[in-house]
Enzyme design. Structure first.
Site, PDB file in Angstrom:
ATOM      1  N   GLU A 104       0.834  -1.206   0.000  1.00 12.42           N
ATOM      2  CA  GLU A 104       0.000   0.000   0.000  1.00 12.42           C
ATOM      3  C   GLU A 104       0.868   1.255   0.000  1.00 12.42           C
ATOM      4  OE1 GLU A 104      -3.832  -0.535   1.995  1.00 12.42           O
ATOM      5  OE2 GLU A 104      -3.419   1.351   3.021  1.00 12.42           O
ATOM      6  N   GLU A 122       2.098   1.681  -3.388  1.00 15.11           N
ATOM      7  CA  GLU A 122       0.994   2.151  -4.226  1.00 15.11           C
ATOM      8  C   GLU A 122       0.784   3.656  -4.043  1.00 15.11           C
ATOM      9  OE1 GLU A 122      -2.771   0.238  -3.469  1.00 15.11           O
ATOM     10  OE2 GLU A 122      -3.776   1.359  -5.063  1.00 15.11           O
ATOM     11  N   CYS A 127      -8.247  -1.983   4.214  1.00 16.45           N
ATOM     12  CA  CYS A 127      -8.143  -3.139   5.127  1.00 16.45           C
ATOM     13  C   CYS A 127      -9.473  -3.547   5.725  1.00 16.45           C
ATOM     14  CB  CYS A 127      -7.214  -2.827   6.293  1.00 16.45           C
ATOM     15  SG  CYS A 127      -5.700  -2.094   5.796  1.00 16.45           S
ATOM     16  N   SER A 163      -7.381   1.969  -2.287  1.00 12.13           N
ATOM     17  CA  SER A 163      -6.201   1.162  -2.582  1.00 12.13           C
ATOM     18  C   SER A 163      -6.629  -0.196  -3.109  1.00 12.13           C
ATOM     19  CB  SER A 163      -5.376   0.980  -1.307  1.00 12.13           C
ATOM     20  OG  SER A 163      -4.512  -0.124  -1.451  1.00 12.13           O
ATOM     21  N   LYS A 174     -15.447  -9.568   7.925  1.00 12.29           N
ATOM     22  CA  LYS A 174     -14.448 -10.447   7.318  1.00 12.29           C
ATOM     23  C   LYS A 174     -15.055 -11.772   6.886  1.00 12.29           C
ATOM     24  CE  LYS A 174     -10.418  -8.187   8.321  1.00 12.29           C
ATOM     25  NZ  LYS A 174      -9.923  -7.321   7.256  1.00 12.29           N
ATOM     26  N   GLU A 228     -16.303 -10.933   3.597  1.00 13.23           N
ATOM     27  CA  GLU A 228     -15.171 -10.706   2.699  1.00 13.23           C
ATOM     28  C   GLU A 228     -14.576 -12.021   2.218  1.00 13.23           C
ATOM     29  OE1 GLU A 228     -11.545  -9.302   4.509  1.00 13.23           O
ATOM     30  OE2 GLU A 228     -11.100  -8.003   2.809  1.00 13.23           O
ATOM     31  N   GLU A 253     -14.264 -12.586  -5.515  1.00  9.82           N
ATOM     32  CA  GLU A 253     -12.945 -12.074  -5.920  1.00  9.82           C
ATOM     33  C   GLU A 253     -11.819 -12.713  -5.114  1.00  9.82           C
ATOM     34  OE1 GLU A 253     -15.419 -10.269  -4.732  1.00  9.82           O
ATOM     35  OE2 GLU A 253     -15.899  -8.571  -6.023  1.00  9.82           O
ATOM     36  N   CYS A 310     -10.336  -1.673  14.535  1.00  6.10           N
ATOM     37  CA  CYS A 310     -10.630  -3.105  14.721  1.00  6.10           C
ATOM     38  C   CYS A 310     -10.764  -3.497  16.187  1.00  6.10           C
ATOM     39  CB  CYS A 310      -9.536  -3.943  14.084  1.00  6.10           C
ATOM     40  SG  CYS A 310      -9.201  -3.470  12.398  1.00  6.10           S
TER      41      CYS A 310
END
Lengths: 593, 387
Positions: free
Chosen positions: A280, A283, A307, A327, A366, A369, A374, A523
């Site tokens: 990142e 990037e 994230c 990102s 999560k 996710e 993907e 988190c």
């Protein structure tokens, strides 16, 4: 100051204090259900009613400010009778199947019923008369209307803290319920799966979809190699479920417990958090170069972090036009998943089809996710099962492990090593701080100009924070960044992210880099963390995170030797071909309804 | 206790015409004086709750804010009440100038009428009237404009804070009080919410003077009131009567000679049995009413009456607070169970306790008043519930 008496004890408190808070100053607990420290006052459950001498009606103590010369009784006959009736009423519309309930033992209504010994159930059981639904459509959240007591904590959480409004009140009277848009299943609405509603639900009406049995089955399967990764925020909260004080770090005991549970490899998401910083950070620098040197109009700034899967789903629904700002890095969990079934499998000589990849997360989003289509770049589902901190605690209890007495152990090698920069991913501002520690040093060859690497301006619990770092005396290859003031912003809680992104969209905000975490506090306040949650609890967890960081020998992601090794052995270099294949992803625009 | 003979009054529906003139006069007078007169007149809110109107205006006048509002509560939803509709049909100018007068006194420049959804057919006429008046206000130098908002059919929106929530585009749910609307109301600005009839009364007081007004009614219940009379009545409809008469006189005049009970104040009011007609005064010292008077003769089953009310409440509770949402359901299911012999008649005592809890612990007037009908019917007609 206002003078009053509570249960005949005189006291004076500041003007504007509620009767409930005034009573707390006398160490008097008045029971509450709809009240929650993080939320606005609803005053609708009425269990906190108290008597004001001389008044016919009782007062909801959570919603009533003190007045001069008030005489309050919190436990008079009138109060007790009413409160008992109200608890009985709540029980009559609640599916009191406690022994079969996932929240058994951790339910505020159950505790209250127990306290008031409401055994005789005087009123008619309303449950058989209602058409309550259990919604299991979401991979993250289960919603059982038969357990709901209509306190609206979830509704307020979703609206006030998250600005999502996936949950709302529908209908009135006896049909009133908490519903979604057009009563659609949870997986079809704007829900971000953040799980903050779960953290605040006093009963079992909203709970995580749990995958405990699936994980046990994998562990028992001799043909499977079960690899587990644990997120940074888990180690500062797991102890709360297992007998430790809030804010106690239990990293070593957690590792020991995971081994005793039977996981074959006990690894650390922190490793891929460090990797995330490499990817990142590169990037960001690449985007900056393209924008500042190449004057490439197609480059989108500010760049935001990626994230937090709750944040990702939020922006997909709410600001789909800003998706190019996000990102392309996968979250540390998903980077880990992709690597465990490729790099790790090769190194350990295991057939990736035999690997079951489990992650322990402070997060319910999560779970969603991990199931995104993907996220199969290894050729398999990269992460098979996601457990919350709470589910891990349940497994540890089920296995009969005396957690308090465990000796500390260390993570396995290969994808088990990490730095302090990775640990602070668990707190709001942490990704930003970790990224700055590495990026600044990469560009200037010097450490960030903050005492002991602690970039305090990005820390704290303010909803939206700004910081800037001026880059000076850069290395020759980064000369285009000389004198650039890197402007950063941080938001936690989606309502705050909403505000920040509105400013970005309108062009009012002029940042280079934005960190967003969906949950309040980051988190550490995630939807999969131990219940209850409060500002105080989150502050203690944050303290623990920063203490863990300070205590580690390595505190900058680029210093992680395993990270250097994986680039040498496998990935090549940040943003390289292999990285793109395994560690980066794309997003999709979703509709609001 | 002071009682009055039943007597007809004709003030409210007297032809319109003098309103602007009266208003103009008030513009040149001291607002504090009118507030004192209003308080002295003893006028209490005509919606049913009976808060002293002058005091409400005083509190709103004293509140400091850059913007204040006047709202006319025309959500008339109490079962058996239909007098506000008649006022709005026949003398809307009196209502609107009453609002403007209030605006002038408290310092509000914006007035809204919150019109019951079922009365939408009145809107074209009301809008025309409001437009005319907005011009006339301007001409006499009063900065006050009127506008209209519609209800959506929820009974609870007659409760002033639920009404305000509804006007703000939210779910019509009552707020916690304090703060009261006079300090934090519509858009959190000081707001006076008064019933349609109350505004008309303030215009009458400014016309005839508080001294003349005070001659009507009793110490605790000054003035006259519109009654919506329905049920087993020989004369049904709307009647303007002096406050303070006994229920016996009332029944004598309107009952069909076979009256068993009168429900005073609608579903949220009290059921009075024949044996208590003489001692019951219609007014704030006895049983107050927003206007609804429902007469039941001996052919009526009080079980059905109560069942009907409870069914209404379990539907019309906003559902946010426990005592009202669940309590209403339990009362209804409870009397059904007793009727069907699934529960002993002593279960009614348990339900009476529940009704008491609802009265003292519900969040708003709706939940607090469900117990009125329940307790008064069970107390007086228990055998009809059981058998």
């Amino acid at each position: 100051m206002i003078n009053l008496t509570i249960n005949n004890i005189p006291l004076s408190v500041e003007e504007g204090t509620t009767v409930l808070d005034a009573a707390r100053q006398l160490n008097l607990r008045i029971p509450t259900l709809c009240y929650h420290e993080d939320l606005c006052i609803a005053g609708n459950c009425r269990v906190c009613v108290v008597e004001q001498v001389g008044m016919r009606n009782l007062l909801a103590s959570c919603a009533t400010p003190v007045r001069e010369n008030m005489q309050i009784l919190t436990n008079s006959m009138k109060v007790r009778q009413a409160r008992k009736n109200i608890i009985e009423l709540l029980l009559s519309e609640h599916n009191s199947d406690c022994t079969k309930c996932y929240k058994n033992g951790n339910c505020e209504l159950q505790t209250m019923a127990n306290e008031y010994r409401t055994g005789n159930h005087i009123y008619t059981d309303l449950i058989p008369l209602k058409h309550n639904k259990v919604d299991v459509s979401s991979p993250s959240i289960m919603k059982d209307d038969s357990k709901c007591i209509r306190c609206q904590r979830c509704v307020r959480t979703c609206a006030e803290l998250q600005g999502v409004n996936a949950l709302a009140v529908a209908h009135k009277g006896h049909e009133m319920k908490i519903s979604s848009f057009y009563d659609k299943p949870m997986h079809e609405v704007v829900c971000t799966n953040c799980g903050q509603c779960i953290n605040r639900c006093p009963t079992g009406a909203l709970v995580e979809r749990n995958y405990i049995e699936e994980v046990w089955n994998a562990i028992y399967d001799p043909t499977k190699h079960v690899a587990v990764q644990t997120a940074p925020a888990v180690r500062v909260a797991l102890g709360e479920e297992l007998g430790f004080e809030v804010g106690e770090r239990v990293t070593g005991k957690m590792v020991a417990a995971l081994r005793r549970l039977g996981f074959n490899s006990v690894l650390d998401t922190d490793f891929t958090a460090d990797l995330t910083i490499m990817e990142e950070g590169t990037e960001l620098l690449t985007r900056l170069k393209k924008a500042l040197v190449d004057k490439d109009q197609s480059v989108t700034l500010p760049m935001t972090t990626s994230c937090s899967p709750g944040w990702i789903k939020f922006i997909e629904h709410t600001y789909p036009n800003l998706l190019p700002n996000v990102s392309t890095c996968k979250s540390p969990q998903q980077m880990f998943g992709a690597l465990v079934k490729t790099y790790y499998a090769q190194k350990k000589n295991i057939n990736p089809k035999d690997i079951v990849s489990v992650s322990i997360m402070p997060c319910t989003a999560k779970k969603f996710e991990a199931q995104r289509p993907e996220m199969r770049d290894s050729g398999y589902q990269d992460v098979d099962y996601v457990l919350t901190t709470r589910e891990l605690a349940i497994m540890i209890k089920q296995a009969g492990i005396e957690f308090l007495k465990l000796e500390d152990e260390k993570f396995d090698r290969f994808m088990g090593d990490s730095t302090g920069a990775a640990v602070i991913f668990g707190a709001t501002g942490g990704v930003m701080e970790a990224a700055l520690r590495t990026a600044y040093e990469l560009v200037t060859g010097r450490e960030v100009p903050f005492e002991n690497l602690n970039i305090t301006p990005v820390r704290g619990m303010e909803g939206v924070r700004e910081a800037s770092v001026t880059i000076a005396n850069v290395l020759p290859e980064w000369s285009f960044l000389e004198g650039v003031e890197l402007k950063c912003a941080i938001a936690h809680g989606l309502a705050n992210a909403h505000k920040l992104m509105a400013a970005v969209e309108s062009g009012d905000a002029n940042y280079h880099f934005i960190e967003v975490m969906a949950c309040p506090g980051g988190c550490l306040g995630g939807g999969g963390q131990p219940i209850p949650t409060s500002p105080e609890i989150r502050n203690k967890r944050a303290k623990a995170i920063y203490a863990e960081d300070e205590g580690l020998p390595m505190r900058k992601s680029h210093e992680n030797p395993e990270v250097t090794q994986i680039y040498e052995e496998f990935l090549g270099h940040p943003l390289g071909h292999k990285s793109h294949e395994l560690l980066h992803t794309h997003y999709r625009a979703r509709k609001r309804y | 206790m002071e009682t009055k003979q039943l007597s007809r009054v004709d003030l409210i529906f007297k032809p319109e015409g003098k309103e602007i003139e009266l208003l103009k006069k008030k513009l040149n007078e001291d607002g504090d004086d009118f507030i004192l007169e209003l308080i002295d007149s003893g006028l209490k809110g005509r919606g049913g709750a009976g808060f002293l109107t002058g005091l409400k205006w005083k509190l709103a006048r004293e509140a400091k804010a850059d913007q204040k509002y006047v709202i006319c509560n025309a959500d008339e939803g109490e079962p058996g009440t239909f007098k506000d509709r008649e006022i709005l049909e026949r003398v809307p100018r009196k209502v609107f100038t009453g609002m403007a007068l209030c605006g002038h006194i408290v310092g509000a420049t914006k007035g809204y009428i919150y019109l019951r959804a079922e009365y939408k057919y009145l809107a074209p006429k009301l809008k025309k009237c409001m437009a005319d008046l907005n011009d006339e206000f301007k001409k006499i130098g009063l900065e006050f404009t009127l506008d209209i908002r519609y209800g959506s059919g929820a009974y609870v929106c007659g409760e002033e804070t639920a009404l305000i929530e509804s006007m703000e585009g939210k779910r019509g749910e009552p707020r916690n009080k304090p703060p009261f609307p006079v300090t934090e109301g519509y858009l959190n600005k000081p707001t006076v919410v008064n019933n349609v009839e109350t505004f008309v009364n303030t215009m009458i007081i400014s016309e005839i003077g508080f001294k003349e007004y005070k001659k009507l009614g009793t110490d605790h219940s000054r003035g006259m009131k519109l009654f919506s009379i329905s049920g087993d009545a020989v004369k049904e409809g709307i009647f303007e009567l002096e406050l303070g008469m006994s229920l016996a006189d009332f029944v004598e005049e309107f009952g069909d000679g076979d009256t068993k009970a009168v429900q005073v104040g609608g579903a949220s009011g009290f059921c009075v049995p024949r044996k208590k007609f003489k001692e019951t005064i219609i007014g704030f010292e006895g049983i107050p009413t927003g206007g609804s008077m429902k007469i039941f003769n001996s052919s009526r089953s009080m079980y059905n009456v109560l069942h009907n009310y409870l069914d209404f409440f379990q539907e019309e509770s906003c559902g946010q607070c426990t005592p009202c949402r669940v309590g209403c359901q339990q009362l209804l299911l409870g009397i059904e169970a007793v009727k069907r012999r699934e529960r002993p008649s002593s279960y009614l005592d348990e339900l009476m306790k529940l009704a008491d809890t609802m009265k003292i612990s519900a969040k708003c007037g709706l939940g607090q008043s469900v117990g009125n009908a329940f307790v008064s019917i069970i107390e007086n007609f228990r055998e009809e519930i059981v058998y």
